[in-house]
Write an enzyme that holds these catalytic residues in place. Structure first.
Site, PDB file in Angstrom:
ATOM      1  N   ARG A 221       3.403   8.251   8.770  1.00  8.66           N
ATOM      2  CA  ARG A 221       3.222   9.693   8.495  1.00  8.66           C
ATOM      3  C   ARG A 221       2.193  10.330   9.424  1.00  8.66           C
ATOM      4  O   ARG A 221       2.366  11.459   9.866  1.00  8.66           O
ATOM      5  CB  ARG A 221       2.768   9.883   7.040  1.00  8.66           C
ATOM      6  CG  ARG A 221       3.895  10.211   6.098  1.00  8.66           C
ATOM      7  CD  ARG A 221       3.359  10.434   4.689  1.00  8.66           C
ATOM      8  NE  ARG A 221       4.345  11.052   3.824  1.00  8.66           N
ATOM      9  CZ  ARG A 221       5.424  10.455   3.357  1.00  8.66           C
ATOM     10  NH1 ARG A 221       5.699   9.220   3.701  1.00  8.66           N
ATOM     11  NH2 ARG A 221       6.252  11.100   2.553  1.00  8.66           N
TER      12      ARG A 221
ATOM     13  N   HIS B 128       7.336   4.898  12.305  1.00  3.01           N
ATOM     14  CA  HIS B 128       7.599   5.653  11.069  1.00  3.01           C
ATOM     15  C   HIS B 128       6.365   6.213  10.378  1.00  3.01           C
ATOM     16  O   HIS B 128       6.482   6.902   9.369  1.00  3.01           O
ATOM     17  CB  HIS B 128       8.336   4.758  10.064  1.00  3.01           C
ATOM     18  CG  HIS B 128       7.461   3.700   9.465  1.00  3.01           C
ATOM     19  ND1 HIS B 128       6.662   3.943   8.375  1.00  3.01           N
ATOM     20  CD2 HIS B 128       7.240   2.427   9.807  1.00  3.01           C
ATOM     21  CE1 HIS B 128       6.005   2.833   8.071  1.00  3.01           C
ATOM     22  NE2 HIS B 128       6.321   1.907   8.928  1.00  3.01           N
TER      23      HIS B 128
ATOM     24  N   GLU C  98      -1.030  -8.907  -1.177  1.00  2.00           N
ATOM     25  CA  GLU C  98      -1.528  -8.331   0.087  1.00  2.00           C
ATOM     26  C   GLU C  98      -2.696  -7.391  -0.199  1.00  2.00           C
ATOM     27  O   GLU C  98      -2.730  -6.234   0.239  1.00  2.00           O
ATOM     28  CB  GLU C  98      -0.418  -7.602   0.865  1.00  2.00           C
ATOM     29  CG  GLU C  98      -0.742  -7.358   2.324  1.00  2.00           C
ATOM     30  CD  GLU C  98       0.368  -6.605   3.043  1.00  2.00           C
ATOM     31  OE1 GLU C  98       0.502  -5.383   2.874  1.00  2.00           O
ATOM     32  OE2 GLU C  98       1.128  -7.268   3.777  1.00  2.00           O
TER      33      GLU C  98
ATOM     34  N   HIS D  53      14.080   4.741  11.817  1.00  2.00           N
ATOM     35  CA  HIS D  53      13.797   4.928  10.388  1.00  2.00           C
ATOM     36  C   HIS D  53      14.516   6.193   9.905  1.00  2.00           C
ATOM     37  O   HIS D  53      14.519   7.209  10.616  1.00  2.00           O
ATOM     38  CB  HIS D  53      12.282   5.061  10.239  1.00  2.00           C
ATOM     39  CG  HIS D  53      11.794   5.037   8.824  1.00  2.00           C
ATOM     40  ND1 HIS D  53      12.053   6.049   7.938  1.00  2.00           N
ATOM     41  CD2 HIS D  53      11.066   4.132   8.142  1.00  2.00           C
ATOM     42  CE1 HIS D  53      11.495   5.761   6.769  1.00  2.00           C
ATOM     43  NE2 HIS D  53      10.885   4.605   6.867  1.00  2.00           N
TER      44      HIS D  53
ATOM     45  N   ASP E  84       0.800  -1.229   0.000  1.00  2.00           N
ATOM     46  CA  ASP E  84       0.000   0.000   0.000  1.00  2.00           C
ATOM     47  C   ASP E  84       0.833   1.278   0.000  1.00  2.00           C
ATOM     48  O   ASP E  84       0.407   2.313   0.489  1.00  2.00           O
ATOM     49  CB  ASP E  84      -0.931  -0.008   1.209  1.00  2.00           C
ATOM     50  CG  ASP E  84      -0.194  -0.241   2.519  1.00  2.00           C
ATOM     51  OD1 ASP E  84       1.041  -0.041   2.543  1.00  2.00           O
ATOM     52  OD2 ASP E  84      -0.838  -0.626   3.511  1.00  2.00           O
TER      53      ASP E  84
HETATM   54  C1  UD1 Z   1       7.107   4.525   3.224  1.00  2.00           C
HETATM   55  C2  UD1 Z   1       5.660   4.264   2.863  1.00  2.00           C
HETATM   56  C3  UD1 Z   1       4.949   3.541   3.990  1.00  2.00           C
HETATM   57  C4  UD1 Z   1       5.723   2.309   4.416  1.00  2.00           C
HETATM   58  C5  UD1 Z   1       7.160   2.678   4.725  1.00  2.00           C
HETATM   59  C6  UD1 Z   1       7.969   1.453   5.051  1.00  2.00           C
HETATM   60  C7  UD1 Z   1       4.433   5.862   1.450  1.00  2.00           C
HETATM   61  C8  UD1 Z   1       3.785   7.181   1.375  1.00  2.00           C
HETATM   62  N1  UD1 Z   1       4.980   5.535   2.632  1.00  2.00           N
HETATM   63  O1  UD1 Z   1       7.099   5.442   4.318  1.00  2.00           O
HETATM   64  O2  UD1 Z   1       3.657   3.155   3.538  1.00  2.00           O
HETATM   65  O3  UD1 Z   1       5.086   1.771   5.544  1.00  2.00           O
HETATM   66  O4  UD1 Z   1       7.734   3.321   3.603  1.00  2.00           O
HETATM   67  O5  UD1 Z   1       9.147   1.798   5.718  1.00  2.00           O
HETATM   68  O6  UD1 Z   1       4.481   5.139   0.490  1.00  2.00           O
HETATM   69  N2  UD1 Z   1      14.731   7.605   3.638  1.00  2.00           N
HETATM   70  C9  UD1 Z   1      16.089   7.432   3.474  1.00  2.00           C
HETATM   71  N3  UD1 Z   1      16.537   6.194   3.106  1.00  2.00           N
HETATM   72  C10 UD1 Z   1      15.727   5.123   2.902  1.00  2.00           C
HETATM   73  C11 UD1 Z   1      14.349   5.320   3.083  1.00  2.00           C
HETATM   74  C12 UD1 Z   1      13.865   6.568   3.447  1.00  2.00           C
HETATM   75  O7  UD1 Z   1      16.864   8.351   3.644  1.00  2.00           O
HETATM   76  O8  UD1 Z   1      16.198   4.031   2.577  1.00  2.00           O
HETATM   77  C13 UD1 Z   1      14.231   8.958   4.045  1.00  2.00           C
HETATM   78  C14 UD1 Z   1      14.252   9.968   2.874  1.00  2.00           C
HETATM   79  O9  UD1 Z   1      14.542  11.238   3.375  1.00  2.00           O
HETATM   80  C15 UD1 Z   1      12.791   9.929   2.400  1.00  2.00           C
HETATM   81  C16 UD1 Z   1      12.076   9.745   3.716  1.00  2.00           C
HETATM   82  O10 UD1 Z   1      12.884   8.852   4.474  1.00  2.00           O
HETATM   83  O11 UD1 Z   1      12.393  11.096   1.715  1.00  2.00           O
HETATM   84  C17 UD1 Z   1      10.665   9.239   3.621  1.00  2.00           C
HETATM   85  O12 UD1 Z   1      10.568   8.086   2.797  1.00  2.00           O
HETATM   86  P1  UD1 Z   1       9.090   7.699   2.218  1.00  2.00           P
HETATM   87  O13 UD1 Z   1       9.234   6.444   1.434  1.00  2.00           O
HETATM   88  O14 UD1 Z   1       8.469   8.856   1.550  1.00  2.00           O
HETATM   89  O15 UD1 Z   1       8.240   7.468   3.536  1.00  2.00           O
HETATM   90  P2  UD1 Z   1       8.350   6.359   4.638  1.00  2.00           P
HETATM   91  O16 UD1 Z   1       8.027   7.016   5.923  1.00  2.00           O
HETATM   92  O17 UD1 Z   1       9.617   5.617   4.502  1.00  2.00           O
HETATM   93  N1  UDP Z   2      12.502  -4.281   9.462  1.00  2.00           N
HETATM   94  C1  UDP Z   2      13.848  -4.443   9.129  1.00  2.00           C
HETATM   95  N2  UDP Z   2      14.788  -3.677   9.785  1.00  2.00           N
HETATM   96  C2  UDP Z   2      14.446  -2.754  10.729  1.00  2.00           C
HETATM   97  C3  UDP Z   2      13.070  -2.579  11.036  1.00  2.00           C
HETATM   98  C4  UDP Z   2      12.139  -3.349  10.383  1.00  2.00           C
HETATM   99  O1  UDP Z   2      14.190  -5.277   8.290  1.00  2.00           O
HETATM  100  O2  UDP Z   2      15.354  -2.112  11.292  1.00  2.00           O
HETATM  101  C5  UDP Z   2      11.497  -5.093   8.744  1.00  2.00           C
HETATM  102  C6  UDP Z   2      10.438  -5.752   9.582  1.00  2.00           C
HETATM  103  O3  UDP Z   2      10.850  -7.030  10.032  1.00  2.00           O
HETATM  104  C7  UDP Z   2       9.260  -5.848   8.625  1.00  2.00           C
HETATM  105  C8  UDP Z   2       9.454  -4.640   7.740  1.00  2.00           C
HETATM  106  O4  UDP Z   2      10.784  -4.201   7.911  1.00  2.00           O
HETATM  107  O5  UDP Z   2       9.340  -6.991   7.788  1.00  2.00           O
HETATM  108  C9  UDP Z   2       8.473  -3.581   8.139  1.00  2.00           C
HETATM  109  O6  UDP Z   2       8.825  -2.396   7.529  1.00  2.00           O
HETATM  110  P1  UDP Z   2       8.206  -1.010   7.969  1.00  2.00           P
HETATM  111  O7  UDP Z   2       7.817  -1.071   9.406  1.00  2.00           O
HETATM  112  O8  UDP Z   2       9.196   0.009   7.562  1.00  2.00           O
HETATM  113  O9  UDP Z   2       6.946  -0.856   7.037  1.00  2.00           O
HETATM  114  P2  UDP Z   2       5.412  -1.312   7.162  1.00  2.00           P
HETATM  115  O10 UDP Z   2       5.364  -2.769   7.372  1.00  2.00           O
HETATM  116  O11 UDP Z   2       4.831  -0.523   8.290  1.00  2.00           O
HETATM  117  O12 UDP Z   2       4.831  -0.898   5.854  1.00  2.00           O
END
Ligand code: UD1
Ligand code: UDP
Length: 368
Positions: free
Chosen positions: A206, A204, A118, A237, A96
């Protein structure tokens, strides 16, 4: 041969898509291509390396502090270009995220059939989680195959008018990934105390940015001050909104340890070592119960209702007082703890990816 593109944008998509990619690669009819949307950069790469997946295309879309509109635009353009070059017979997306919604739209515009892994998770509230509820509703509206993890996910889709014949209850591929990883002897590379209980934290979402995440961190701070023999580990995160709150509130606490995101194998090892988990993650609500670890979910709503009904996950909201009270009562009451730490998961049996591959084989292999 039929060409099938599997798209992965973020860490959880890659974890949950990896077993599907591997199952499809074993099918003689399938020419499997992996497109890394790279909505996440470092966290996506961590998973791809662990599961030995080398993408065929990489969209490099991540930017620091990305906003949803620009991210969506980059994802639409990048995936559209890849689809025009590759001309796949089907596209698979998982979950999602914004990647899923935008890539599904790009595939739909090209009339490429979409498989949604999913499918059918819902809270019924477009603001919780935001924007994920909207992302999965949109992807679900466009999909040809709905791979629903549970019967209640199937019921959600039926309620939205999806045809029964297009819904397949496969269970969740996260348990396939977990089982493939959990038996490895992994050192997460952390210095953890040998004695005392380990409380694992992730955060993490939003909708939790700002005041809610500060309330959650203050609750952890109080818990750490009240339970000095216990150790609190928080892989933070890399989203700057999350890092800033964590670093300011936990400064100077000896039993709160912040670390960078762990790779999946390391994180699974730490989940196994933990006593309980405080998290707003989706995937952790599915994995931790399978490892017998209670999860206190710091959110207002969850789409993982099965785990709440089984009493292996508890929704505790985002107020400091309630998080402290619920966590402390579980730490103090071994009977209540034992009732949650039962080692059962409503989400899977390790065969979900094979079920998805079988359905696609039936529907795609014989097409001319
Ligand atoms: C995203 C997804 C969320 C998912 C989560 C899993 C959307 C809107 N959000 O949220 O559904 O649960 O991923 O973790 O699709 N960043 C880094 N390095 C990385 C990843 C992120 O630096 O490897 C930082 C960057 O500044 C980036 C920010 O995190 O702009 C936000 O990343 P983003 O994918 O927009 O949102 P998440 O909170 O990670
Ligand atoms: N996870 C990981 N390393 C971490 C934290 C989480 O590999 O330091 C894994 C966790 O086991 C799960 C997935 O990341 O499988 C969940 O990711 P996240 O919580 O970022 O996203 P969501 O599931 O909420 O979309």
């Amino acid at each position: 041969m039929k060409k099938i593109v599997c798209v992965v944008g973020t860490r959880p998509e890659a974890i949950k898509m990896a077993p599907v990619i591997n199952a499809l690669k074993l099918q003689p009819w399938a020419d499997v291509r992996v497109l890394a949307a790279a909505q996440h950069r470092q966290m996506l790469d961590q998973v791809l390396i662990l599961f030995d997946i080398v993408p065929d295309g990489d969209m490099h879309v991540m930017q620091t502090k990305q906003n949803l509109t620009d991210l969506t635009a980059r994802l639409l353009l990048g995936s559209g270009k890849f689809f025009d070059e590759e001309k796949p017979d089907a596209v698979l997306v998982q979950g999602d995220t914004t990647t899923v919604m935008a890539v599904a739209l790009a595939a739909f515009y090209r009339q490429i059939p979409i498989g949604h892994v999913e499918a059918g998770l819902r809270t019924g509230d477009l603001s919780n989680p935001f924007p994920e509820e909207a992302n999965r509703v949109i992807a679900g509206r466009l999909a040809r195959w709905h791979f629903a993890p549970t019967r209640s996910a199937r019921a959600n889709l039926l309620g939205e008018g999806v045809s029964d014949a297009d819904i397949f209850v496969t269970r969740n591929t996260v348990i396939d990934a977990l089982l493939a990883t959990a038996n490895r002897e992994i050192d997460a590379g952390l210095q953890l105390p040998v004695n005392g209980r380990l409380i694992l934290i992730t955060c993490h979402r939003r909708e939790n940015f700002g005041a809610p995440i500060r309330r959650i961190c203050k609750a952890i701070r109080q818990l750490a001050e009240n339970n000095t023999k216990d150790h609190f580990l928080y892989p933070v995160h890399p989203n700057p909104n999350v890092m800033e709150a964590a670093e300011s509130i936990f400064a100077g606490l000896p039993n709160v340890q912040l670390c960078a995101p762990l790779d999946y194998a390391g994180f699974v090892a730490v989940m196994r070592r933990s006593y309980l988990i405080i998290s707003d993650s989706g995937g952790i609500q599915e994995e931790a119960p399978a490892l017998g670890k209670p999860v206190l979910v710091v959110r207002e709503k969850t789409e993982r209702s099965e785990a709440v009904e089984e009493n292996v996950v508890r929704l505790v909201g985002t107020t400091t007082q309630r998080i402290v009270a619920e966590t402390q009562s579980l730490l103090d009451d071994p009977v209540a703890y034992g009732a949650m730490a039962r080692g059962i998961s409503p989400y899977g049996d390790g065969q979900a990816s094979q079920r998805i591959a079988d359905i696609l084989t039936r529907d795609l292999a014989s097409l001319s």
